[in-house]
Design a protein around this motif. Structure first.
Motif, PDB file in Angstrom:
ATOM      1  N   ARG A  36       0.865  -1.203   0.000  1.00  0.00           N
ATOM      2  CA  ARG A  36       0.000   0.000   0.000  1.00  0.00           C
ATOM      3  C   ARG A  36       0.893   1.241   0.000  1.00  0.00           C
ATOM      4  NH1 ARG A  36      -4.003   2.192   4.732  1.00  0.00           N
ATOM      5  NH2 ARG A  36      -1.986   2.543   5.730  1.00  0.00           N
ATOM      6  N   ALA A 143      14.673  -7.811  12.597  1.00  0.00           N
ATOM      7  CA  ALA A 143      14.200  -6.421  12.586  1.00  0.00           C
ATOM      8  C   ALA A 143      15.304  -5.569  11.959  1.00  0.00           C
ATOM      9  CB  ALA A 143      13.902  -5.946  14.006  1.00  0.00           C
ATOM     10  N   VAL A 167      10.326  -5.819   9.641  1.00  0.00           N
ATOM     11  CA  VAL A 167      10.303  -6.728  10.798  1.00  0.00           C
ATOM     12  C   VAL A 167       9.552  -7.994  10.388  1.00  0.00           C
ATOM     13  CG1 VAL A 167       9.662  -7.029  13.217  1.00  0.00           C
ATOM     14  CG2 VAL A 167      10.237  -4.763  12.369  1.00  0.00           C
ATOM     15  N   LEU A 169       9.834 -12.674  10.461  1.00  0.00           N
ATOM     16  CA  LEU A 169      10.516 -13.900  10.905  1.00  0.00           C
ATOM     17  C   LEU A 169      10.795 -14.813   9.721  1.00  0.00           C
ATOM     18  CD1 LEU A 169       8.076 -16.189  10.902  1.00  0.00           C
ATOM     19  CD2 LEU A 169       7.555 -15.183  13.099  1.00  0.00           C
ATOM     20  N   LEU A 182       8.207 -14.264   6.463  1.00  0.00           N
ATOM     21  CA  LEU A 182       7.035 -13.387   6.615  1.00  0.00           C
ATOM     22  C   LEU A 182       7.544 -12.048   7.146  1.00  0.00           C
ATOM     23  CD1 LEU A 182       3.913 -13.074   6.655  1.00  0.00           C
ATOM     24  CD2 LEU A 182       3.978 -13.852   9.036  1.00  0.00           C
ATOM     25  N   MET A 183       7.290 -11.000   6.371  1.00  0.00           N
ATOM     26  CA  MET A 183       7.870  -9.699   6.734  1.00  0.00           C
ATOM     27  C   MET A 183       6.832  -8.578   6.594  1.00  0.00           C
ATOM     28  SD  MET A 183      11.123  -9.746   7.505  1.00  0.00           S
ATOM     29  CE  MET A 183      12.319 -11.069   7.616  1.00  0.00           C
ATOM     30  N   TYR A 184       6.984  -7.624   7.468  1.00  0.00           N
ATOM     31  CA  TYR A 184       6.227  -6.368   7.329  1.00  0.00           C
ATOM     32  C   TYR A 184       7.250  -5.261   7.085  1.00  0.00           C
ATOM     33  CZ  TYR A 184       3.845  -2.063   8.629  1.00  0.00           C
ATOM     34  OH  TYR A 184       3.356  -0.786   8.624  1.00  0.00           O
ATOM     35  N   ALA A 186       7.903  -1.046   6.104  1.00  0.00           N
ATOM     36  CA  ALA A 186       7.368   0.329   6.036  1.00  0.00           C
ATOM     37  C   ALA A 186       8.505   1.266   5.612  1.00  0.00           C
ATOM     38  CB  ALA A 186       6.802   0.759   7.396  1.00  0.00           C
ATOM     39  N   GLU A 200       4.072   0.638   2.388  1.00  0.00           N
ATOM     40  CA  GLU A 200       4.054  -0.488   3.328  1.00  0.00           C
ATOM     41  C   GLU A 200       3.794  -1.770   2.549  1.00  0.00           C
ATOM     42  OE1 GLU A 200       1.908   0.398   7.329  1.00  0.00           O
ATOM     43  OE2 GLU A 200       0.814   1.419   5.743  1.00  0.00           O
ATOM     44  N   ILE A 202       3.193  -6.270   3.263  1.00  0.00           N
ATOM     45  CA  ILE A 202       3.326  -7.523   4.022  1.00  0.00           C
ATOM     46  C   ILE A 202       3.683  -8.585   3.002  1.00  0.00           C
ATOM     47  CG2 ILE A 202       2.135  -9.294   5.358  1.00  0.00           C
ATOM     48  CD1 ILE A 202       0.536  -7.069   6.629  1.00  0.00           C
TER      49      ILE A 202
ATOM     50  N   ALA B 259       7.941  -4.371  17.523  1.00  0.00           N
ATOM     51  CA  ALA B 259       8.547  -3.592  16.444  1.00  0.00           C
ATOM     52  C   ALA B 259       7.626  -3.536  15.227  1.00  0.00           C
ATOM     53  CB  ALA B 259       9.899  -4.205  16.065  1.00  0.00           C
ATOM     54  N   VAL B 260       6.924  -4.634  14.973  1.00  0.00           N
ATOM     55  CA  VAL B 260       5.995  -4.641  13.837  1.00  0.00           C
ATOM     56  C   VAL B 260       4.921  -3.564  14.058  1.00  0.00           C
ATOM     57  CG1 VAL B 260       4.207  -5.972  12.657  1.00  0.00           C
ATOM     58  CG2 VAL B 260       6.378  -7.044  13.269  1.00  0.00           C
ATOM     59  N   LEU B 263       6.649  -0.013  13.968  1.00  0.00           N
ATOM     60  CA  LEU B 263       7.473   0.378  12.821  1.00  0.00           C
ATOM     61  C   LEU B 263       6.925   1.592  12.056  1.00  0.00           C
ATOM     62  CD1 LEU B 263       9.994  -0.192  11.189  1.00  0.00           C
ATOM     63  CD2 LEU B 263       8.673  -1.837   9.833  1.00  0.00           C
ATOM     64  N   PRO B 264       5.637   1.684  11.804  1.00  0.00           N
ATOM     65  CA  PRO B 264       5.152   2.876  11.089  1.00  0.00           C
ATOM     66  C   PRO B 264       5.502   4.173  11.831  1.00  0.00           C
ATOM     67  CG  PRO B 264       3.473   1.176  11.136  1.00  0.00           C
ATOM     68  CD  PRO B 264       4.566   0.710  12.039  1.00  0.00           C
ATOM     69  N   ALA B 273      -1.363   3.051   9.602  1.00  0.00           N
ATOM     70  CA  ALA B 273      -0.602   1.972   8.959  1.00  0.00           C
ATOM     71  C   ALA B 273      -1.523   0.813   8.615  1.00  0.00           C
ATOM     72  CB  ALA B 273       0.509   1.506   9.881  1.00  0.00           C
ATOM     73  N   MET B 274      -1.003  -0.128   7.856  1.00  0.00           N
ATOM     74  CA  MET B 274      -1.787  -1.290   7.441  1.00  0.00           C
ATOM     75  C   MET B 274      -2.191  -2.104   8.673  1.00  0.00           C
ATOM     76  SD  MET B 274       0.422  -2.703   4.214  1.00  0.00           S
ATOM     77  CE  MET B 274      -0.713  -3.992   3.761  1.00  0.00           C
ATOM     78  N   THR B 276      -3.242  -5.036   8.697  1.00  0.00           N
ATOM     79  CA  THR B 276      -2.866  -6.452   8.547  1.00  0.00           C
ATOM     80  C   THR B 276      -1.465  -6.745   9.082  1.00  0.00           C
ATOM     81  OG1 THR B 276      -2.256  -5.884   6.293  1.00  0.00           O
ATOM     82  CG2 THR B 276      -4.349  -7.006   6.586  1.00  0.00           C
ATOM     83  N   ARG B 277      -0.719  -5.717   9.444  1.00  0.00           N
ATOM     84  CA  ARG B 277       0.605  -5.985  10.014  1.00  0.00           C
ATOM     85  C   ARG B 277       0.491  -6.706  11.347  1.00  0.00           C
ATOM     86  NH1 ARG B 277      -0.649  -0.869  11.715  1.00  0.00           N
ATOM     87  NH2 ARG B 277       0.174  -0.139  13.736  1.00  0.00           N
ATOM     88  N   VAL B 279      -1.117  -9.260  11.804  1.00  0.00           N
ATOM     89  CA  VAL B 279      -0.981 -10.699  11.506  1.00  0.00           C
ATOM     90  C   VAL B 279       0.480 -11.112  11.675  1.00  0.00           C
ATOM     91  CG1 VAL B 279      -1.191 -12.462   9.712  1.00  0.00           C
ATOM     92  CG2 VAL B 279      -2.958 -10.710   9.952  1.00  0.00           C
ATOM     93  N   VAL B 280       1.360 -10.287  11.152  1.00  0.00           N
ATOM     94  CA  VAL B 280       2.784 -10.569  11.298  1.00  0.00           C
ATOM     95  C   VAL B 280       3.167 -10.522  12.772  1.00  0.00           C
ATOM     96  CG1 VAL B 280       5.107  -9.838  10.649  1.00  0.00           C
ATOM     97  CG2 VAL B 280       3.230  -9.617   9.017  1.00  0.00           C
ATOM     98  N   ALA B 283       2.020 -13.624  14.435  1.00  0.00           N
ATOM     99  CA  ALA B 283       2.822 -14.792  14.041  1.00  0.00           C
ATOM    100  C   ALA B 283       4.144 -14.809  14.796  1.00  0.00           C
ATOM    101  CB  ALA B 283       3.067 -14.778  12.533  1.00  0.00           C
TER     102      ALA B 283
END
Lengths: 211, 348
Positions: A36, A143, A167, A169, A182-184, A186, A200, A202, B259-260, B263-264, B273-274, B276-277, B279-280, B283
């Motif tokens: 996005r 991270a 960030v 794993l 799996l990463m996020y 930004a 951003e 995922i 941190a997830v 992070l934004p 921010a999204m 859906t983050r 979910v990360v 996890a």
């Protein structure tokens, strides 16, 4: 200054106790990201889409070279005519300073191909990644943060900076050289007049590694 | 007529029992036989009975048989049939193979003896004093001699007297050879010990009337077997180490999950921010919990596991070698059999 950086890299790469037994590691990864982009302006514009990314790297001992490429199409909701094409590439020199710390630096190019023209960003970034075992031998958490040491854009207003992070794993698949990732992510790139692009994503991907 | 028969018989006996002078002095039956030869049957019967009396010094087996035979003949001449049959019966029981010399005794004596033989159910068991069973084909020959046709059961009894092996059960007419391999039903040689070989004679109605028992001494001659090697527990290494414990993986995961979420803000985004983050974030948190639980369990040490596996394989190989060696040694086991004197007993 450049000589100092090169000397530091050389020391990290070859003066370490394990340098004599330095092994070559290869990594190749692919990701699919749900991305996005929010253009912070008046009013804000949001674009969504899927970005495909791939990375490759080679490391000898503590030092490695990594390249990455991503491309995708993002568009405003119900307005496909104003879609923008993202093309992103980077090349990083990576140094594993500590078992849990990797420092990276290098150029990062990004282009937004829009109906009005192409917006090109060029940065030199410095990055730091920390990682730690979550499940011994199976899952690691990562991270990474970065900041642009220099930023340039082909817009008259000019760029004022960029920073971001990632960030997530990685999970080793048993009896396989593959990792599930799996990463996020930004990232914020700012123009001098206060506008900014916030990207951003995922991403879910696979990494193959050999060492 | 009867008088004539007596005279002829006496004459025949006179010839038959004639002995050198030196031998007559050593023969315990000499006095009785002299009376017999002189046709003094009453005197002869009395002398034979006194020689065979239970309180008299026991005669050697051969002399005892001769005494019984002459007693039977004497009683025949005295026309005491029942006493004659009794004397012959005792002789047949003592030696079922005994047959009177037809040159020595007149037909009326031998005929009565035959009559007595047919009425007595007795069996003689003859086997070597010593024998050895080494190979699977070796057998101990046991020969049965029956006084007359009747059913005989031949069985080996174990040291506790329990039937161990039935060798024969059925009629024996004259003689029968039975073979015994000295082994149990599993083919293994019997253990060292005192065993018994018992032959039981049965009458026409199947009732046991007489037994002959021969003690058997079995000695198993074998090489000592090797002791099984002990498991190499002392050399084995621990296959796991203590749980690492600690909350470090959990803290790492919590930090990454946070941190997830953050992070934004770190990136300086001024927009939402999204979502859906998360979910990360979730996890990463779940992995952290999994890691925390995993670290509370013992940690395998793969190199030690492999080392112990090799050690156990070597132990199994050594165990198998000892088994084979012991099997060869057991296969070379021999059984020495010694037979004792037979004992005859009437079944009450």
């Amino acid at each position: 200054m450049r000589r100092l950086v090169l000397a530091l890299v050389a020391w990290l790469a070859f003066a370490s106790p394990g340098a004599a037994q330095a092994r070559t590691r290869l990594t190749v990864g692919v990701d699919a990201q749900s991305a996005r982009l929010v253009r912070e302006q008046a009013p804000d514009i949001a674009l969504n889409g899927i970005v495909a990314a791939m990375q490759a790297g080679v490391a000898i001992g503590r030092v490695g070279l990594e390249i990455g490429y991503a491309q995708g199409r993002l568009s405003p909701d119900a307005d496909a005519a104003n879609a923008e094409e993202l093309v992103d590439g980077e090349a990083m020199l990576a140094v594993r300073a500590l078992p849990w710390l990797v420092l990276r630096g290098g150029p990062h190019l990004r282009a937004w191909v829009t109906p009005a023209g192409t917006q090109r960003w060029m940065r030199v970034e410095g990055r730091a990644e920390v990682s730690g075992e979550v499940i011994p031998g199976r899952v690691r958490a990562h991270a990474e943060v970065w900041s642009a040491l220099s930023t340039d854009v082909n817009l008259g207003v000019g760029a004022s900076g960029a920073r971001g992070g990632r960030v997530g794993l990685t999970m080793a698949i048993a009896n396989s050289p593959l990792l599930l990732r799996l990463m996020y992510t930004a990232d914020r790139a700012e123009l001098a007049d206060g506008r900014a692009d916030v990207l951003e994503g995922i991403g879910l991907g696979l990494v193959w590694r050999r060492q | 007529m009867r008088r004539l028969v007596h005279v002829v018989a006496a004459a025949l006996l006179l010839v038959a029992v004639a002995r050198p002078a030196a031998g007559q002095q050593a023969d315990p039956l000499a006095g009785a036989l002299a009376a017999y030869r002189e046709l003094d049957f009453d005197g002869a019967a009395s002398r034979f009975r006194s020689l065979l009396a239970p309180d008299a010094p026991r005669l050697p087996d051969a002399d005892r048989r001769r005494a019984l035979m002459y007693l039977g003949a004497t009683e025949t001449f005295r026309e005491r049939r029942a006493e004659a049959l009794a004397a012959f019966g005792l002789l047949i029981v003592a030696d079922p193979r005994y047959r009177p010399d037809e040159l020595e005794f007149p037909p009326e004596v031998t005929a009565l003896f035959q009559e007595a033989r047919l009425g007595v159910r007795a069996v003689a068991v003859v086997l070597p004093d010593s024998a050895e069973i080494a190979g699977p084909a070796d057998r101990l020959p046991v020969r049965l001699y029956a006084s007359s046709l009747h059913d005989v059961r031949l069985v080996v009894l174990d040291p506790d007297g329990a039937p161990l092996r039935l060798l024969h059960e059925g009629p024996v007419g004259d003689s029968l050879e039975v073979l015994w391999n000295g082994r149990d039903t599993g083919g293994r040689l019997h253990a060292t010990g005192a065993y018994l070989l018992r032959a039981t004679s049965r009458n026409a109605t199947g009732v046991s009337v007489r037994t002959v028992e021969i003690p058997l001494t079995l000695v198993r001659i074998t090489r000592d077997t090797l002791a099984a090697p002990s498991p190499p527990t002392a050399q084995m290494r621990p296959e796991t180490r203590a749980p690492q414990g600690g909350a470090r993986p959990l803290l790492v995961a919590i930090g990454a999950a946070a941190a997830v979420v953050a992070l934004p803000s770190v990136a300086g985004s001024g927009v939402d921010a999204m979502p859906t983050r998360f979910v990360v974030s979730a996890a990463v948190g779940a992995a952290g919990i999994g890691g925390f639980l995993a670290r509370s369990r013992p940690v395998p040490i793969p190199e030690n596991v492999a080392f112990n596996r090799r050690l156990m394989q070597q132990h199994e190989q050594e165990l198998e070698r000892v088994r084979e060696e012991n099997a060869q040694r057991l296969a070379a086991t021999r059984l020495r059999i010694r037979a004792g004197a037979p004992r005859v007993a009437d079944v009450p």
